[in-house]
Design an enzyme around this catalytic site. Structure first.
Site, mmCIF file in Angstrom:
data_model
loop_
_atom_site.group_PDB
_atom_site.id
_atom_site.type_symbol
_atom_site.label_atom_id
_atom_site.label_comp_id
_atom_site.label_asym_id
_atom_site.label_seq_id
_atom_site.Cartn_x
_atom_site.Cartn_y
_atom_site.Cartn_z
ATOM 1 C CD GLN A 23 44.218 50.151 46.642
ATOM 2 O OE1 GLN A 23 44.376 49.706 47.875
ATOM 3 N NE2 GLN A 23 43.460 51.349 46.400
ATOM 4 N N GLY A 24 42.457 48.005 43.008
ATOM 5 C CA GLY A 24 42.196 48.636 41.658
ATOM 6 C C GLY A 24 42.141 50.008 41.592
ATOM 7 C CD GLU A 26 36.754 54.476 39.416
ATOM 8 O OE1 GLU A 26 35.640 54.401 39.823
ATOM 9 O OE2 GLU A 26 37.471 55.332 38.885
ATOM 10 C CB ALA A 27 36.768 48.631 43.301
ATOM 11 N NE ARG A 28 42.116 50.020 49.367
ATOM 12 C CZ ARG A 28 41.726 51.333 49.748
ATOM 13 N NH1 ARG A 28 40.531 51.548 50.610
ATOM 14 N NH2 ARG A 28 42.639 52.305 50.019
ATOM 15 C CB VAL A 29 38.635 42.966 44.884
ATOM 16 C CG1 VAL A 29 38.368 41.461 44.939
ATOM 17 C CG2 VAL A 29 38.092 43.560 43.835
ATOM 18 C CE LYS A 42 34.987 46.067 40.899
ATOM 19 N NZ LYS A 42 34.970 45.454 39.504
ATOM 20 C CG ASP A 151 38.584 45.828 31.582
ATOM 21 O OD1 ASP A 151 39.316 45.962 30.893
ATOM 22 O OD2 ASP A 151 38.473 45.824 32.910
HETATM 23 N N1 LIG Z 1 33.594 36.615 41.295
HETATM 24 C C1 LIG Z 1 35.089 36.584 41.185
HETATM 25 N N2 LIG Z 1 35.327 35.357 41.593
HETATM 26 C C2 LIG Z 1 36.793 35.238 41.700
HETATM 27 N N3 LIG Z 1 37.458 36.269 41.385
HETATM 28 C C3 LIG Z 1 37.207 37.219 41.091
HETATM 29 C C4 LIG Z 1 35.902 37.553 41.131
HETATM 30 N N4 LIG Z 1 35.642 39.011 40.569
HETATM 31 C C5 LIG Z 1 36.952 39.424 40.536
HETATM 32 N N5 LIG Z 1 38.005 38.667 40.846
HETATM 33 C C6 LIG Z 1 39.378 38.723 40.868
HETATM 34 O O1 LIG Z 1 39.637 39.973 41.379
HETATM 35 C C7 LIG Z 1 40.334 40.666 40.499
HETATM 36 C C8 LIG Z 1 39.884 42.166 40.584
HETATM 37 O O2 LIG Z 1 38.472 42.188 40.362
HETATM 38 P P1 LIG Z 1 37.774 43.165 39.459
HETATM 39 O O3 LIG Z 1 38.481 43.149 38.077
HETATM 40 O O4 LIG Z 1 36.325 42.987 39.333
HETATM 41 O O5 LIG Z 1 38.012 44.622 40.202
HETATM 42 P P2 LIG Z 1 38.562 45.914 39.497
HETATM 43 O O6 LIG Z 1 38.556 46.627 40.417
HETATM 44 O O7 LIG Z 1 37.823 46.124 37.969
HETATM 45 O O8 LIG Z 1 40.213 45.655 39.093
HETATM 46 P P3 LIG Z 1 40.962 45.918 37.886
HETATM 47 O O9 LIG Z 1 41.224 47.649 37.924
HETATM 48 O O10 LIG Z 1 42.295 45.236 38.097
HETATM 49 O O11 LIG Z 1 40.402 45.407 36.750
HETATM 50 C C9 LIG Z 1 39.938 40.076 38.974
HETATM 51 O O12 LIG Z 1 40.857 40.275 38.097
HETATM 52 C C10 LIG Z 1 40.011 38.438 39.764
HETATM 53 O O13 LIG Z 1 41.163 37.754 39.671
HETATM 54 MG MG LIG Z 2 38.945 44.055 36.265
#
Ligand SMILES: Nc1ncnc2c1ncn2[C@@H]1O[C@H](COP(=O)(O)OP(=O)(O)OP(=O)(O)O)[C@@H](O)[C@H]1O
Ligand SMILES: [Mg+2]
Lengths: 266, 185
Positions: A23-24, A26-29, A42, A151
Protein backbone atom coordinates in the site's frame (compact mmCIF):
# COMPACT_ATOMS: atom_id res chain seq x y z
CA UNK A 1 -9.91 23.94 2.81
CA UNK A 2 -10.97 23.52 6.36
CA UNK A 3 -11.17 19.78 6.67
CA UNK A 4 -9.60 18.62 9.89
CA UNK A 5 -10.83 15.05 9.98
CA UNK A 6 -8.36 12.33 9.11
CA UNK A 7 -8.91 10.85 5.67
CA UNK A 8 -11.31 7.96 6.01
CA UNK A 9 -9.60 4.74 4.98
CA UNK A 10 -11.28 3.58 1.83
CA UNK A 11 -12.32 -0.05 1.66
CA UNK A 12 -10.05 -2.22 -0.42
CA UNK A 13 -11.26 -2.94 -3.90
CA UNK A 14 -12.45 -6.49 -4.36
CA UNK A 15 -10.46 -8.01 -7.19
CA UNK A 16 -11.29 -11.73 -7.35
CA UNK A 17 -8.17 -13.85 -7.14
CA UNK A 18 -5.94 -10.91 -6.28
CA UNK A 19 -4.17 -10.41 -2.96
CA UNK A 20 -2.78 -7.20 -1.51
CA UNK A 21 0.98 -6.82 -1.89
CA UNK A 22 1.67 -3.25 -0.86
CA UNK A 23 0.00 0.00 0.00
CA UNK A 24 1.43 3.36 -1.00
CA UNK A 25 0.17 6.90 -0.51
CA UNK A 26 -1.88 6.90 -3.70
CA UNK A 27 -2.34 3.29 -4.64
CA UNK A 28 -2.65 -0.26 -3.46
CA UNK A 29 -0.82 -2.93 -5.36
CA UNK A 30 -2.30 -6.43 -5.75
CA UNK A 31 -0.99 -9.65 -7.26
CA UNK A 32 -3.12 -12.15 -9.14
CA UNK A 33 -3.81 -13.57 -12.58
CA UNK A 34 -5.34 -11.98 -15.65
CA UNK A 35 -6.22 -14.00 -18.73
CA UNK A 36 -3.94 -16.74 -17.44
CA UNK A 37 -0.94 -14.43 -16.94
CA UNK A 38 0.65 -13.45 -13.65
CA UNK A 39 -0.43 -9.89 -13.13
CA UNK A 40 -0.03 -6.92 -10.85
CA UNK A 41 -2.98 -4.58 -10.32
CA UNK A 42 -2.32 -1.03 -9.19
CA UNK A 43 -5.47 0.55 -7.80
CA UNK A 44 -5.47 4.27 -7.18
CA UNK A 45 -7.94 4.51 -4.34
CA UNK A 46 -10.36 7.29 -3.46
CA UNK A 47 -8.82 10.14 -1.53
CA UNK A 48 -11.71 10.99 0.76
CA UNK A 49 -10.45 14.48 1.50
CA UNK A 50 -10.50 15.53 -2.16
CA UNK A 51 -13.62 16.72 -3.90
CA UNK A 52 -15.11 13.68 -5.58
CA UNK A 53 -15.19 15.02 -9.12
CA UNK A 54 -11.63 16.32 -8.87
CA UNK A 55 -10.49 13.11 -7.19
CA UNK A 56 -11.95 10.95 -9.96
CA UNK A 57 -10.33 13.13 -12.58
CA UNK A 58 -6.92 12.99 -10.94
CA UNK A 59 -7.03 9.25 -10.34
CA UNK A 60 -8.04 8.62 -13.94
CA UNK A 61 -5.38 10.98 -15.25
CA UNK A 62 -2.65 9.32 -13.17
CA UNK A 63 -3.75 5.81 -14.14
CA UNK A 64 -3.78 6.70 -17.82
CA UNK A 65 -0.49 8.59 -17.59
CA UNK A 66 1.25 5.60 -16.01
CA UNK A 67 -0.03 3.25 -18.73
CA UNK A 68 1.10 5.64 -21.45
CA UNK A 69 4.52 6.08 -19.88
CA UNK A 70 5.01 2.31 -19.73
CA UNK A 71 4.09 1.99 -23.41
CA UNK A 72 6.37 4.86 -24.30
CA UNK A 73 9.27 3.36 -22.39
CA UNK A 74 8.82 0.03 -24.15
CA UNK A 75 8.79 1.78 -27.52
CA UNK A 76 12.11 3.36 -26.57
CA UNK A 77 13.58 -0.10 -26.04
CA UNK A 78 13.52 -0.08 -22.24
CA UNK A 79 12.27 -3.33 -20.68
CA UNK A 80 9.22 -2.52 -18.55
CA UNK A 81 6.16 -4.48 -17.37
CA UNK A 82 3.68 -4.92 -20.22
CA UNK A 83 0.35 -3.12 -19.83
CA UNK A 84 -2.45 -5.72 -19.77
CA UNK A 85 -5.60 -3.71 -19.15
CA UNK A 86 -6.66 -0.25 -17.97
CA UNK A 87 -9.87 0.09 -15.98
CA UNK A 88 -10.68 3.80 -15.98
CA UNK A 89 -13.90 3.25 -14.05
CA UNK A 90 -12.32 1.73 -10.95
CA UNK A 91 -8.89 3.27 -11.74
CA UNK A 92 -6.95 0.05 -11.92
CA UNK A 93 -3.88 -0.46 -14.06
CA UNK A 94 -3.21 -4.14 -14.73
CA UNK A 95 0.32 -4.96 -15.78
CA UNK A 96 2.60 -7.89 -16.23
CA UNK A 97 4.07 -9.16 -12.97
CA UNK A 98 7.84 -9.14 -13.07
CA UNK A 99 9.34 -12.18 -11.39
CA UNK A 100 12.69 -11.36 -9.94
CA UNK A 101 14.33 -9.27 -7.26
CA UNK A 102 14.77 -5.56 -6.83
CA UNK A 103 18.11 -3.93 -7.55
CA UNK A 104 18.05 -2.98 -3.89
CA UNK A 105 17.91 -6.61 -2.76
CA UNK A 106 20.63 -7.47 -5.25
CA UNK A 107 22.96 -4.76 -3.97
CA UNK A 108 22.25 -5.68 -0.36
CA UNK A 109 23.22 -9.26 -1.12
CA UNK A 110 26.43 -7.97 -2.69
CA UNK A 111 27.33 -6.35 0.61
CA UNK A 112 27.68 -9.83 2.00
CA UNK A 113 30.42 -10.64 -0.47
CA UNK A 114 33.93 -10.43 0.65
CA UNK A 115 35.99 -9.43 -2.33
CA UNK A 116 39.65 -10.21 -2.01
CA UNK A 117 41.63 -8.45 -4.69
CA UNK A 118 43.82 -5.40 -5.01
CA UNK A 119 41.17 -2.90 -6.08
CA UNK A 120 40.38 -2.23 -2.46
CA UNK A 121 37.32 -2.51 -0.21
CA UNK A 122 33.81 -1.37 -1.07
CA UNK A 123 33.76 -2.12 -4.72
CA UNK A 124 31.72 -4.53 -6.80
CA UNK A 125 32.64 -7.44 -9.04
CA UNK A 126 32.40 -7.05 -12.86
CA UNK A 127 29.04 -8.84 -13.21
CA UNK A 128 27.44 -6.41 -10.79
CA UNK A 129 29.04 -3.48 -12.55
CA UNK A 130 27.51 -4.70 -15.82
CA UNK A 131 24.07 -4.83 -14.20
CA UNK A 132 24.54 -1.24 -13.04
CA UNK A 133 25.68 -0.25 -16.53
CA UNK A 134 22.44 -1.70 -17.92
CA UNK A 135 20.56 0.50 -15.45
CA UNK A 136 22.44 3.56 -16.67
CA UNK A 137 21.80 2.71 -20.29
CA UNK A 138 18.05 2.27 -19.70
CA UNK A 139 17.85 5.67 -18.00
CA UNK A 140 19.66 7.19 -21.00
CA UNK A 141 17.20 5.56 -23.41
CA UNK A 142 14.30 6.99 -21.44
CA UNK A 143 15.88 10.45 -21.37
CA UNK A 144 16.75 10.34 -25.06
CA UNK A 145 13.03 9.84 -25.64
CA UNK A 146 12.23 12.67 -23.21
CA UNK A 147 10.69 10.34 -20.62
CA UNK A 148 11.56 11.38 -17.08
CA UNK A 149 10.91 8.57 -14.60
CA UNK A 150 10.39 10.82 -11.61
CA UNK A 151 11.10 8.24 -8.90
CA UNK A 152 14.36 6.48 -9.62
CA UNK A 153 15.34 4.38 -6.62
CA UNK A 154 17.05 1.03 -6.29
CA UNK A 155 13.57 -0.45 -5.56
CA UNK A 156 12.23 0.67 -8.91
CA UNK A 157 14.59 -1.48 -10.93
CA UNK A 158 14.02 -5.21 -10.94
CA UNK A 159 16.31 -7.97 -12.13
CA UNK A 160 14.45 -10.61 -14.07
CA UNK A 161 15.99 -14.04 -14.63
CA UNK A 162 16.32 -15.13 -18.25
CA UNK A 163 16.20 -18.88 -17.59
CA UNK A 164 14.75 -21.30 -15.01
CA UNK A 165 18.15 -21.92 -13.45
CA UNK A 166 18.70 -18.18 -13.11
CA UNK A 167 15.23 -17.95 -11.58
CA UNK A 168 16.21 -20.53 -8.97
CA UNK A 169 19.15 -18.39 -7.87
CA UNK A 170 16.93 -15.31 -7.54
CA UNK A 171 14.26 -17.29 -5.66
CA UNK A 172 16.54 -18.62 -2.95
CA UNK A 173 15.95 -17.15 0.47
CA UNK A 174 18.12 -15.71 1.72
CA UNK A 175 19.85 -14.80 -1.51
CA UNK A 176 23.14 -16.56 -1.98
CA UNK A 177 25.63 -13.77 -2.81
CA UNK A 178 28.19 -16.03 -4.44
CA UNK A 179 25.58 -17.69 -6.71
CA UNK A 180 24.11 -14.28 -7.48
CA UNK A 181 27.40 -12.70 -8.40
CA UNK A 182 28.09 -15.55 -10.82
CA UNK A 183 25.16 -14.34 -12.95
CA UNK A 184 26.15 -11.90 -15.64
CA UNK A 185 23.96 -9.64 -17.71
CA UNK A 186 23.15 -12.52 -20.07
CA UNK A 187 21.38 -14.17 -17.13
CA UNK A 188 19.62 -11.09 -15.77
CA UNK A 189 17.45 -8.54 -17.48
CA UNK A 190 17.00 -5.13 -15.89
CA UNK A 191 13.33 -4.10 -15.82
CA UNK A 192 12.36 -0.57 -14.84
CA UNK A 193 9.10 -0.35 -12.85
CA UNK A 194 6.82 2.20 -11.19
CA UNK A 195 6.11 4.85 -13.81
CA UNK A 196 3.54 6.43 -11.51
CA UNK A 197 5.44 9.72 -11.41
CA UNK A 198 6.82 9.62 -14.94
CA UNK A 199 6.35 12.55 -17.28
CA UNK A 200 7.42 13.84 -20.64
CA UNK A 201 10.27 16.32 -20.24
CA UNK A 202 9.34 19.93 -20.87
CA UNK A 203 11.48 22.26 -23.03
CA UNK A 204 15.08 20.97 -22.93
CA UNK A 205 14.30 18.75 -19.95
CA UNK A 206 17.80 19.19 -18.52
CA UNK A 207 16.65 19.98 -15.03
CA UNK A 208 14.18 17.06 -14.89
CA UNK A 209 16.74 14.62 -16.22
CA UNK A 210 19.47 15.84 -13.87
CA UNK A 211 17.08 15.56 -10.92
CA UNK A 212 16.16 12.02 -12.05
CA UNK A 213 19.84 11.07 -11.76
CA UNK A 214 20.34 13.00 -8.53
CA UNK A 215 17.44 11.23 -6.85
CA UNK A 216 18.92 7.87 -7.79
CA UNK A 217 22.35 8.94 -6.58
CA UNK A 218 20.90 9.88 -3.19
CA UNK A 219 19.17 6.50 -3.05
CA UNK A 220 22.48 4.75 -3.64
CA UNK A 221 24.37 6.85 -1.10
CA UNK A 222 21.79 6.37 1.61
CA UNK A 223 21.75 2.60 1.40
CA UNK A 224 24.89 1.05 0.01
CA UNK A 225 28.48 1.25 1.32
CA UNK A 226 29.95 0.98 -2.17
CA UNK A 227 27.60 3.67 -3.47
CA UNK A 228 30.14 5.94 -5.09
CA UNK A 229 31.78 3.21 -7.05
CA UNK A 230 28.41 1.66 -7.98
CA UNK A 231 26.81 4.90 -9.09
CA UNK A 232 29.85 5.68 -11.22
CA UNK A 233 29.03 2.55 -13.25
CA UNK A 234 25.47 3.83 -13.74
CA UNK A 235 26.67 7.28 -14.80
CA UNK A 236 29.38 5.92 -17.09
CA UNK A 237 26.90 3.86 -19.08
CA UNK A 238 24.40 6.72 -19.00
CA UNK A 239 26.96 9.08 -20.54
CA UNK A 240 27.80 6.58 -23.22
CA UNK A 241 24.18 6.10 -24.33
CA UNK A 242 22.81 9.59 -23.68
CA UNK A 243 22.39 11.97 -26.60
CA UNK A 244 23.31 15.09 -24.61
CA UNK A 245 25.23 13.71 -21.67
CA UNK A 246 27.51 16.73 -21.26
CA UNK A 247 24.57 19.02 -20.71
CA UNK A 248 22.72 16.66 -18.36
CA UNK A 249 25.79 15.77 -16.31
CA UNK A 250 26.75 19.45 -16.17
CA UNK A 251 23.31 20.19 -14.77
CA UNK A 252 23.69 17.29 -12.34
CA UNK A 253 26.70 19.16 -10.88
CA UNK A 254 24.46 22.19 -10.30
CA UNK A 255 21.78 20.06 -8.70
CA UNK A 256 24.35 18.47 -6.39
CA UNK A 257 25.70 21.89 -5.43
CA UNK A 258 22.21 23.06 -4.52
CA UNK A 259 21.75 19.88 -2.54
CA UNK A 260 24.94 20.48 -0.56
CA UNK A 261 23.88 24.04 0.19
CA UNK A 262 20.58 22.76 1.43
CA UNK A 263 22.33 20.22 3.61
CA UNK A 264 24.59 22.86 5.11
CA UNK A 265 22.07 25.60 5.71
CA UNK A 266 18.87 23.61 5.41
CA UNK B 1 -20.30 -30.72 -37.54
CA UNK B 2 -20.14 -34.05 -35.86
CA UNK B 3 -18.12 -35.18 -32.90
CA UNK B 4 -17.17 -33.44 -29.70
CA UNK B 5 -17.04 -29.68 -29.45
CA UNK B 6 -13.50 -28.46 -28.95
CA UNK B 7 -14.49 -25.85 -26.44
CA UNK B 8 -11.95 -23.85 -24.45
CA UNK B 9 -12.97 -22.18 -21.23
CA UNK B 10 -11.33 -18.77 -21.17
CA UNK B 11 -9.81 -17.73 -17.89
CA UNK B 12 -11.65 -14.54 -16.94
CA UNK B 13 -10.38 -14.37 -13.37
CA UNK B 14 -12.11 -11.12 -12.44
CA UNK B 15 -15.47 -12.77 -13.12
CA UNK B 16 -15.16 -16.23 -11.58
CA UNK B 17 -18.92 -16.74 -11.68
CA UNK B 18 -19.11 -16.39 -15.47
CA UNK B 19 -18.38 -19.26 -17.82
CA UNK B 20 -16.73 -18.03 -21.00
CA UNK B 21 -16.35 -20.52 -23.84
CA UNK B 22 -14.58 -20.27 -27.16
CA UNK B 23 -14.36 -22.47 -30.25
CA UNK B 24 -12.31 -21.98 -33.36
CA UNK B 25 -12.86 -22.92 -36.99
CA UNK B 26 -10.47 -22.80 -39.93
CA UNK B 27 -11.15 -23.36 -43.65
CA UNK B 28 -14.57 -21.80 -43.25
CA UNK B 29 -16.59 -21.68 -46.47
CA UNK B 30 -19.88 -20.15 -45.38
CA UNK B 31 -18.82 -17.01 -43.51
CA UNK B 32 -21.32 -14.88 -45.45
CA UNK B 33 -24.29 -16.84 -44.21
CA UNK B 34 -22.94 -17.08 -40.66
CA UNK B 35 -22.51 -13.31 -40.70
CA UNK B 36 -26.06 -12.83 -41.90
CA UNK B 37 -27.45 -15.10 -39.21
CA UNK B 38 -25.32 -13.47 -36.51
CA UNK B 39 -26.65 -10.06 -37.53
CA UNK B 40 -30.25 -11.20 -37.61
CA UNK B 41 -29.90 -12.63 -34.12
CA UNK B 42 -30.82 -16.16 -35.10
CA UNK B 43 -27.58 -17.54 -33.62
CA UNK B 44 -28.52 -16.27 -30.17
CA UNK B 45 -26.15 -14.41 -27.88
CA UNK B 46 -22.52 -14.85 -28.88
CA UNK B 47 -19.57 -13.02 -30.39
CA UNK B 48 -18.58 -14.12 -33.88
CA UNK B 49 -15.00 -13.06 -34.54
CA UNK B 50 -12.87 -13.20 -37.62
CA UNK B 51 -10.05 -15.52 -36.54
CA UNK B 52 -7.25 -13.81 -38.39
CA UNK B 53 -6.54 -11.25 -35.67
CA UNK B 54 -6.98 -13.61 -32.72
CA UNK B 55 -3.62 -14.64 -31.31
CA UNK B 56 -4.62 -16.60 -28.26
CA UNK B 57 -6.86 -17.23 -25.27
CA UNK B 58 -5.24 -14.50 -23.18
CA UNK B 59 -6.15 -11.85 -25.74
CA UNK B 60 -9.72 -13.19 -25.92
CA UNK B 61 -10.06 -13.37 -22.14
CA UNK B 62 -8.88 -9.81 -21.71
CA UNK B 63 -11.23 -8.51 -24.42
CA UNK B 64 -14.03 -10.39 -22.65
CA UNK B 65 -13.16 -9.01 -19.23
CA UNK B 66 -13.13 -5.49 -20.67
CA UNK B 67 -16.64 -6.17 -21.93
CA UNK B 68 -17.77 -7.56 -18.58
CA UNK B 69 -16.25 -4.59 -16.72
CA UNK B 70 -18.03 -2.16 -19.04
CA UNK B 71 -21.27 -4.05 -18.48
CA UNK B 72 -20.79 -4.02 -14.70
CA UNK B 73 -20.36 -0.24 -14.72
CA UNK B 74 -23.20 0.34 -17.20
CA UNK B 75 -20.79 1.77 -19.71
CA UNK B 76 -21.13 -0.54 -22.68
CA UNK B 77 -20.19 1.31 -25.85
CA UNK B 78 -21.94 -1.24 -28.05
CA UNK B 79 -25.32 -2.91 -27.51
CA UNK B 80 -24.46 -6.11 -25.70
CA UNK B 81 -21.69 -7.80 -23.75
CA UNK B 82 -21.07 -10.04 -26.73
CA UNK B 83 -20.66 -7.24 -29.24
CA UNK B 84 -18.52 -5.46 -26.68
CA UNK B 85 -16.08 -8.42 -26.83
CA UNK B 86 -15.52 -7.61 -30.50
CA UNK B 87 -14.96 -3.99 -29.56
CA UNK B 88 -12.68 -5.09 -26.71
CA UNK B 89 -10.21 -6.62 -29.17
CA UNK B 90 -9.78 -3.38 -31.01
CA UNK B 91 -6.92 -0.91 -30.60
CA UNK B 92 -9.17 1.75 -32.10
CA UNK B 93 -12.06 3.49 -30.40
CA UNK B 94 -13.99 3.51 -33.65
CA UNK B 95 -16.85 1.03 -33.36
CA UNK B 96 -17.10 0.57 -37.12
CA UNK B 97 -13.35 -0.13 -37.40
CA UNK B 98 -13.64 -2.67 -34.59
CA UNK B 99 -16.46 -4.57 -36.28
CA UNK B 100 -14.83 -4.37 -39.68
CA UNK B 101 -11.50 -5.71 -38.43
CA UNK B 102 -12.49 -8.11 -35.67
CA UNK B 103 -16.01 -9.25 -36.50
CA UNK B 104 -16.98 -11.94 -38.97
CA UNK B 105 -16.93 -10.73 -42.57
CA UNK B 106 -18.26 -12.31 -45.75
CA UNK B 107 -14.73 -13.32 -46.60
CA UNK B 108 -13.66 -14.73 -43.24
CA UNK B 109 -11.70 -17.96 -43.62
CA UNK B 110 -11.40 -18.61 -39.91
CA UNK B 111 -13.82 -17.87 -37.10
CA UNK B 112 -13.71 -17.74 -33.33
CA UNK B 113 -16.99 -17.94 -31.45
CA UNK B 114 -17.23 -16.72 -27.86
CA UNK B 115 -20.09 -17.24 -25.44
CA UNK B 116 -20.52 -15.78 -21.99
CA UNK B 117 -22.62 -18.25 -20.00
CA UNK B 118 -23.53 -20.07 -23.20
CA UNK B 119 -25.92 -22.97 -23.19
CA UNK B 120 -24.25 -26.23 -24.27
CA UNK B 121 -27.05 -27.22 -26.64
CA UNK B 122 -27.20 -23.77 -28.24
CA UNK B 123 -23.43 -23.75 -28.69
CA UNK B 124 -23.58 -27.12 -30.36
CA UNK B 125 -26.34 -25.99 -32.68
CA UNK B 126 -24.42 -22.89 -33.78
CA UNK B 127 -21.27 -24.89 -34.39
CA UNK B 128 -23.29 -27.22 -36.56
CA UNK B 129 -24.06 -24.35 -38.90
CA UNK B 130 -20.43 -23.51 -39.57
CA UNK B 131 -18.99 -25.17 -42.67
CA UNK B 132 -15.35 -25.51 -41.73
CA UNK B 133 -12.89 -27.46 -39.65
CA UNK B 134 -13.09 -27.15 -35.92
CA UNK B 135 -9.58 -27.05 -34.58
CA UNK B 136 -8.57 -27.96 -31.07
CA UNK B 137 -7.71 -24.85 -29.19
CA UNK B 138 -4.81 -25.57 -26.91
CA UNK B 139 -4.04 -22.95 -24.31
CA UNK B 140 -0.84 -22.51 -26.26
CA UNK B 141 -0.40 -19.13 -27.95
CA UNK B 142 2.04 -20.60 -30.48
CA UNK B 143 -0.69 -22.74 -31.87
CA UNK B 144 -3.02 -19.75 -32.33
CA UNK B 145 -0.40 -17.60 -33.94
CA UNK B 146 0.15 -20.21 -36.63
CA UNK B 147 -3.47 -19.80 -37.70
CA UNK B 148 -3.71 -16.04 -37.27
CA UNK B 149 -2.77 -13.69 -40.09
CA UNK B 150 0.31 -12.17 -38.47
CA UNK B 151 0.77 -9.56 -41.19
CA UNK B 152 -2.76 -8.33 -40.48
CA UNK B 153 -2.05 -8.43 -36.73
CA UNK B 154 1.02 -6.23 -37.26
CA UNK B 155 -0.98 -3.81 -39.41
CA UNK B 156 -4.16 -3.51 -37.37
CA UNK B 157 -2.35 -3.30 -34.03
CA UNK B 158 0.33 -1.06 -35.56
CA UNK B 159 3.20 -3.07 -34.11
CA UNK B 160 5.11 -3.75 -37.33
CA UNK B 161 8.00 -1.50 -36.29
CA UNK B 162 8.57 -3.58 -33.17
CA UNK B 163 8.57 -6.94 -34.94
CA UNK B 164 11.32 -8.88 -36.61
CA UNK B 165 11.96 -12.54 -37.31
CA UNK B 166 13.19 -13.05 -33.74
CA UNK B 167 10.24 -11.51 -31.92
CA UNK B 168 8.90 -14.13 -29.53
CA UNK B 169 5.24 -15.07 -29.21
CA UNK B 170 5.24 -13.67 -25.70
CA UNK B 171 6.54 -10.37 -26.96
CA UNK B 172 3.91 -10.18 -29.72
CA UNK B 173 1.17 -10.92 -27.21
CA UNK B 174 2.51 -8.21 -24.91
CA UNK B 175 2.53 -5.65 -27.73
CA UNK B 176 -1.00 -6.53 -28.81
CA UNK B 177 -2.38 -6.37 -25.26
CA UNK B 178 -0.70 -3.01 -24.77
CA UNK B 179 -2.36 -1.62 -27.90
CA UNK B 180 -5.75 -2.91 -26.77
CA UNK B 181 -5.30 -1.44 -23.28
CA UNK B 182 -3.98 1.90 -24.45
CA UNK B 183 -7.18 2.58 -26.33
CA UNK B 184 -8.68 3.50 -22.96
CA UNK B 185 -5.65 5.52 -21.98
N1 LIG C 1 5.28 -5.04 -12.50
C1 LIG C 1 5.73 -5.41 -11.30
N2 LIG C 1 6.19 -6.65 -11.09
C2 LIG C 1 6.62 -7.02 -9.87
N3 LIG C 1 6.60 -6.24 -8.79
C3 LIG C 1 6.16 -4.99 -8.93
C4 LIG C 1 5.71 -4.50 -10.20
N4 LIG C 1 5.31 -3.23 -10.03
C5 LIG C 1 5.50 -2.94 -8.73
N5 LIG C 1 6.01 -3.98 -8.05
C6 LIG C 1 6.31 -4.06 -6.63
O1 LIG C 1 5.31 -3.37 -5.92
C7 LIG C 1 5.88 -2.26 -5.22
C8 LIG C 1 4.93 -1.06 -5.28
O2 LIG C 1 4.68 -0.75 -6.64
P1 LIG C 1 4.80 0.75 -7.15
O3 LIG C 1 6.10 1.32 -6.72
O4 LIG C 1 4.47 0.77 -8.60
O5 LIG C 1 3.60 1.41 -6.38
P2 LIG C 1 3.59 2.80 -5.65
O6 LIG C 1 2.18 3.06 -5.30
O7 LIG C 1 4.32 3.80 -6.47
O8 LIG C 1 4.35 2.49 -4.34
P3 LIG C 1 5.43 3.38 -3.60
O9 LIG C 1 4.70 4.59 -3.18
O10 LIG C 1 5.87 2.47 -2.50
O11 LIG C 1 6.52 3.63 -4.62
C9 LIG C 1 7.23 -2.03 -5.91
O12 LIG C 1 8.17 -1.47 -5.07
C10 LIG C 1 7.61 -3.41 -6.34
O13 LIG C 1 8.26 -4.10 -5.30
MG1 LIG D 1 7.06 2.95 -6.09
Amino acid sequence: MATTSAPTPTPALVLPGFTLLAQGAEARVYIGRLGGLDALAKHRFVKGYRHKVLDDKLRAAHTVAEARSLARARALGVPVPGVLMVDTKEMVLYMELVHGITLKAYLQAMEGLEIKDDVGPHHLPPNAMAVLAAVGKDIALLHNGDVVHGDLTTSNFMLRPRSPSDAAVLASKPLDPSALVALNILHLEVVTIDFGLASVAQSDGLEDKAVDLYVLERAFISTHPFAEHAFAAVLGAYAEACANDDAVLGRLEDVRARGRKRDMFG
Amino acid sequence: MSGELEVVQLECELFPERVVSAVRFVEVTNAASIRKEAMSGSLGQLAVLDGSLVIGPTQLAIATMRALLADASNSLITHTVHSEIIYGLSPSSSISAAFKNHGVSKKSKSLVLVWVDGDAEAMKEVCGKVAGTMVPVGADEHDWMQVADMAAVARVYDIGDSLDAHTSHDEILRLVLEKMALRDA
